[in-house]
Every structure is written in C-alpha cells, then in structure tokens.
Scaffold this active site. Sequence first.
Site, mmCIF file in Angstrom:
data_model
loop_
_atom_site.group_PDB
_atom_site.id
_atom_site.type_symbol
_atom_site.label_atom_id
_atom_site.label_comp_id
_atom_site.label_asym_id
_atom_site.label_seq_id
_atom_site.Cartn_x
_atom_site.Cartn_y
_atom_site.Cartn_z
ATOM 1 N N ARG A 1 4.576 -13.972 5.512
ATOM 2 C CA ARG A 1 5.750 -13.330 4.940
ATOM 3 C C ARG A 1 6.899 -14.334 4.890
ATOM 4 O O ARG A 1 7.040 -15.179 5.788
ATOM 5 C CB ARG A 1 6.124 -12.162 5.851
ATOM 6 C CG ARG A 1 7.279 -11.316 5.389
ATOM 7 C CD ARG A 1 6.928 -10.531 4.183
ATOM 8 N NE ARG A 1 7.828 -9.406 3.965
ATOM 9 C CZ ARG A 1 7.907 -8.772 2.795
ATOM 10 N NH1 ARG A 1 7.171 -9.160 1.786
ATOM 11 N NH2 ARG A 1 8.708 -7.744 2.655
ATOM 12 N N ASP B 1 13.965 -6.821 0.443
ATOM 13 C CA ASP B 1 13.179 -5.947 1.328
ATOM 14 C C ASP B 1 13.853 -5.741 2.682
ATOM 15 O O ASP B 1 13.438 -4.891 3.471
ATOM 16 C CB ASP B 1 11.768 -6.513 1.544
ATOM 17 C CG ASP B 1 10.791 -6.007 0.479
ATOM 18 O OD1 ASP B 1 11.148 -5.071 -0.242
ATOM 19 O OD2 ASP B 1 9.680 -6.547 0.397
ATOM 20 N N THR C 1 3.365 -6.969 -7.312
ATOM 21 C CA THR C 1 2.774 -7.683 -6.199
ATOM 22 C C THR C 1 1.337 -7.845 -6.634
ATOM 23 O O THR C 1 0.971 -7.372 -7.707
ATOM 24 C CB THR C 1 2.929 -6.829 -4.927
ATOM 25 O OG1 THR C 1 4.300 -6.800 -4.624
ATOM 26 C CG2 THR C 1 2.151 -7.335 -3.743
ATOM 27 N N SER D 1 5.623 -3.412 2.874
ATOM 28 C CA SER D 1 4.683 -2.283 2.775
ATOM 29 C C SER D 1 3.276 -2.765 2.473
ATOM 30 O O SER D 1 2.362 -1.955 2.325
ATOM 31 C CB SER D 1 5.110 -1.341 1.649
ATOM 32 O OG SER D 1 6.382 -0.829 1.883
ATOM 33 N N THR E 1 2.995 -11.580 -2.861
ATOM 34 C CA THR E 1 4.033 -11.127 -3.789
ATOM 35 C C THR E 1 5.205 -12.073 -3.924
ATOM 36 O O THR E 1 5.452 -12.913 -3.051
ATOM 37 C CB THR E 1 4.577 -9.752 -3.319
ATOM 38 O OG1 THR E 1 5.400 -9.193 -4.332
ATOM 39 C CG2 THR E 1 5.376 -9.859 -2.037
ATOM 40 N N ASN F 1 7.836 -10.170 -4.739
ATOM 41 C CA ASN F 1 8.566 -8.910 -4.659
ATOM 42 C C ASN F 1 8.673 -8.309 -6.056
ATOM 43 O O ASN F 1 7.733 -7.696 -6.521
ATOM 44 C CB ASN F 1 9.926 -9.053 -3.988
ATOM 45 C CG ASN F 1 10.478 -7.684 -3.608
ATOM 46 O OD1 ASN F 1 9.710 -6.748 -3.404
ATOM 47 N ND2 ASN F 1 11.783 -7.541 -3.519
HETATM 48 O O1 DON Z 1 6.531 -6.429 0.778
HETATM 49 C C1 DON Z 1 6.745 -5.431 0.126
HETATM 50 O O2 DON Z 1 6.535 -4.305 0.527
HETATM 51 C C2 DON Z 1 7.270 -5.580 -1.298
HETATM 52 N N1 DON Z 1 7.956 -6.831 -1.432
HETATM 53 C C3 DON Z 1 6.122 -5.467 -2.236
HETATM 54 C C4 DON Z 1 6.571 -5.570 -3.646
HETATM 55 C C5 DON Z 1 5.611 -5.005 -4.590
HETATM 56 O O3 DON Z 1 4.590 -4.470 -4.256
HETATM 57 C C6 DON Z 1 6.037 -5.121 -5.999
HETATM 58 N N2 DON Z 1 5.233 -4.327 -6.821
HETATM 59 N N3 DON Z 1 5.474 -3.209 -7.075
#
Ligand code: DON
Length: 576
Positions: A116, A430, A388, A460, A406, A408
């Site tokens: 991350r 986030d 993502t 998530s 991702t 994001n």
């Molecule tokens: O880490 C996360 O939960 C978000 N940055 C994920 C973003 C994502 O899934 C974008 N697509 N809808």
Amino acid sequence: MKKSVLLLITVACKLTLIAQIQTNLPPIVGAGRAVDPYNYKIVKTQEFANASVSCAHPLASMVGAEIMRRGGNAFDAAIATQFVLAVVYPEAGNIGGGGFMVARTALGKNIAIDYRETAPNKATRDMYLDKEGNVIPKLSLLGHLASGVPGTVAGLFETFKYARLPMKVLVQPAIDIAEFGYVITEREAKGLNSTKESFIQNSTQPSAYVKEALWKAGDTLVNKDLAETLKRIRDYGQRGFYEGKTAQLIVAEMKQGTGIIGLEDLKNYKAKERIPLVFNYKGFDIIGMPPPSSGGIIIEQMMKMIEHRDISRYPFQSPQQVQLMVEVERRAYADRAEHLGDPDFWKVPLKTLANDKYLANRMIDYDSTKATPSNDIKAGTIHESDQTTHISVLDKYGNMVSITTTLNGGYGSRTVIGGAGFIMNNEMDDFSAKPGAPNMFGAVGGAANAIQPNKRMLSSMSPTLVLKNKKPYIVAGTPGGTTIPTSVFQTLVNLLDYNMSAEDAVNKPKFHHQWLPDQVDIEPTFAAETKTAMVAMGYKFHDRPQIGRTEVIRILPSGKRETAADKRGDDCVAGY
Ligand code: DON
C-alpha cells in the site's frame, strides 16, 4: 552431511533450470509470437487443465499464462502480469500505485504482502482542509498533492522471493509492449479521450497518453519513457525505481507541481509481509488481507454474521436473501469507519471484531421485516468508477495468488511523471481528510484513518483465497472501491451457498450497502420484484451502472481450473 549434499544438488538443479529457462526463452511478445499485442481477443470463461490467469486485460493474462507454460509458477506469472497491466491498462494497472497480495504456496504457506502507498513525510493531518477547516474539493484527488508514495515495485520484489524465474524474464514482456506498442481497445480509447484534459492540467510534461487527435479502437499506443523506466527496474532492481534516475524524475515532477514526495520518501519505502487473516466458513478456510485493508476483516464479519442463518434456503436474490446480506453489510461498514486504519499507527481490535459473541450482538437488532436505519452522520456521494484491478492466478503446482492493485481513481491523480511515462496514484483520498467527511467512495472515517506521515491509508481491497478440505479451491477478488468487500462477499456466497459456476458467480447482478450513505446500490439488472419488496420494508435504492469486475478461478472436482473474467470490462482469461 547427507543433508548438505542434497541441498547442493537441489541448488545446482535449480540454477541449471533457471539457466535453461533464461537462455532458451524466445521472446514472448511480438507480432506473430505467443502474445501478439497487435492482434488479440477477449476470452471470458474457460476451463484449463494446468494453470490460469484472470485479469483486466487480455495481453496481461496471456503473458502470465505464457510465463507459467515456460516453467514459471503463479508468483512469476503474477509479477509479469502486473508489469504488463502497468503498460496496457493505465486506468489502474500501475507502478505508480500500490496493492495487496494474498497467496498460498503449494507447500501450504499462507502469505499476505502489503504494498500500500504511504503518506509522504511532509504530509499533515489537515493538509486537505482550508482555513475554516473545510475539505478543499479535489485536492486529494487530482494533481501532485494527491499521491502517496508508490508501493507496487517494492511489492513485486517482495513477491519475487516466491518466484522461480529471473526478474529480467518477468519484466521483459512489459518492456517490449511499452517500447513497440500495443493496439488499444474501444474502452481504453474512450477512457484516454475522456481523461485528456485532466492529464494536461495535472502533468507538467507531454506524455504518451495524450495526443493531438482523439484515440480510437485499433490505434497503437507506444510509451518509450515507460519502457526506459521498466528497463531501469530490470537492470537495477528495486533501486532502479526508488533511487537513481526514476526517483529523480518523480521528485522533479513533484517539485514542478505542488507535490511533497521527496527522495527520502522513495528510498525509505518498504513493502511489508503481514499475517494473513484466516477464518472458517461452513468448513471452507477463507484467507484474506488484514489491515491496512479493511477487506479481509469485514468479509470475515459479514460471512460470520450470515453463517448460522442458512442463507441458501432463500431463493437467489429474493428479498429475504438480499435483506439479510444488506443488514450484515451495514453493520460491518459501520465498524470499518470507526475501528480500522493502518495497524502500525492505530490499534485495530481485530480479535473483537471477528469474535462470535460480538458479531451475534451486532445482529441483535436485526429485523427480517424492515430496514434498520443507519445512524445519519453525513451522507456521501458515490463516485462511479471501477478503476482498481484484480489478478487471480493458479498454477499447476497448486500455488494460489490473488492480487488487487490500484491507482485509486481511474488514471489516478492524472499526473504523469515527466520523462518516466507512468501515472501517479491519488490514494491520499483514501485517508479520512476530516472526521465524518466522505471520500470519493462516500466512505467516512475518523482518527483511526487520519493522515500521518508515513502512514498507510485504509483500503477496501480484498484479494481472497478459499480452501476446501485444506486444498486450493478458489482465487477471487475485484476492484470497486468500497464495493470490493461486498462484491467478494456476494461472489463467495454465490459459489459456496448457491453452487453457481464461476461465470455466474461473477456476472450475476450485484448490490451494495456501506452503512453511510444509508442506501442499497444496485446494478441495472438487479431483480425488480426484490427492489419493490424491499422498498416496502423501508430501504432506499440507488442505481449504479456497474459494481465490481471480479476475477475468479475455481478448481473443479476434475482438477480443471474453471476460470472466469468479469463481463463488465475487457477482462480476459488465459491458461493452458
Ligand atoms: O484501496 C481502496 O480501497 C481504493 N483505493 C480502491 C479504489 C478502487 O477500487 C477504484 N475502483 N473503483
């Protein structure tokens, strides 16, 4: 003595194997080769005898499968696939972002790798607020200040510990595609065209993603800068990204804009091995990602809250089934907002959250005839995006790899690093910019997920594995922001409780509730009668064009790998 001789022989064999693979590998990518970037098609579902990959782009799936056909394992394939996604799927494939891997080796070792992004050292709690303490719109979403320190390249090198082939072999297909180009799909052309102005506004130099005329399906996209960046990774390893020329280009881009990522941030970035979350659901072992992702723990909570309620007695997507799932989703997401954050900065009460008594108590006010209202703190607006990306891989040895990664938002912060050809993430969004203020997914949070230097923002993303009788069974995951855990939850219920095929489990309409805003999001094909019945029970509905893009591999009783790619995108399976 005997042992050391054996060890020597094993090492010698491995070296010989690597040498053979290294020298005998003809190029994978090129016109008329195993992976032809100018001529490819999308395959949605197939059964494979040995090994398979499912991910968001055909070229990436094909490279992963080819790597395994040529002697690589699922880890090799996952690394090569991710590098290719960084080239052919710029909405979400990345080296400027981050992700999580949940894996299980053929020998039964469970692994969770956290790559991350982190908040830069100069980040502060209130960096996205104005003088009156209000959130400044878009500051955590667009441009240089929206980016966390990228983790993907470090994550790929952490994953490499479990691989068999040389890293050079794994990076080369992506280099070739970036250097000599690939034909883009209609979906990609549309995405690039609609992001053109945003790329121009948020980058300081021209890039391969922006051209004078509009993109159209069939155009060839060449990205020489990205090819050179990938070559530095090939030639100097992780330091080829976090130090030297690439690091200098990142910092130069940041300085030209409003960014705060510095050389030290990059040099100090470390991927981390975490302890995977493992729990039992009706005899299946489910392996998920722990914090800083919320995914594993809230999937565990949701599954445990339905486990003893025998959900499969209700017809699929009947009001009873959907209502039960919505109510457990509501409760799990309320916990997410309060209790979850980076475990290196915040004490996450994981044991309590998964405790049977605690969960039974959470459901004490559950009423099967009406909606339980969410505590109305602040309603958020949900951003329609699925940018993502998820990769599921299973090899012939039984290694299982599940990765969600991702930038994001789609195309991240829209900042392309000048001269390096890759897009930076907008993952700072986030974090909780202010207690109770919703982020782009409408998620709210508080102190647990407040901004602090070097902290990881709550995610998530939910790469997930399932074992049946302690043996590999399912590899699954999806994009979708806060809808990720609910999509994985539904996919697992579809497979484990409703005995669906992988294809159906992935493609059936999805629904989502995240506590706040207090509404059930549904896809257009969601059962109209169920909606009507639930409106009468007090539920509000909200339409979304799509929820998730799930990639599933399941091992059938025959041993074949039933592999499915979501119909909602260009997602594609490959294998042999
Ligand atoms: O880490 C996360 O939960 C978000 N940055 C994920 C973003 C994502 O899934 C974008 N697509 N809808």
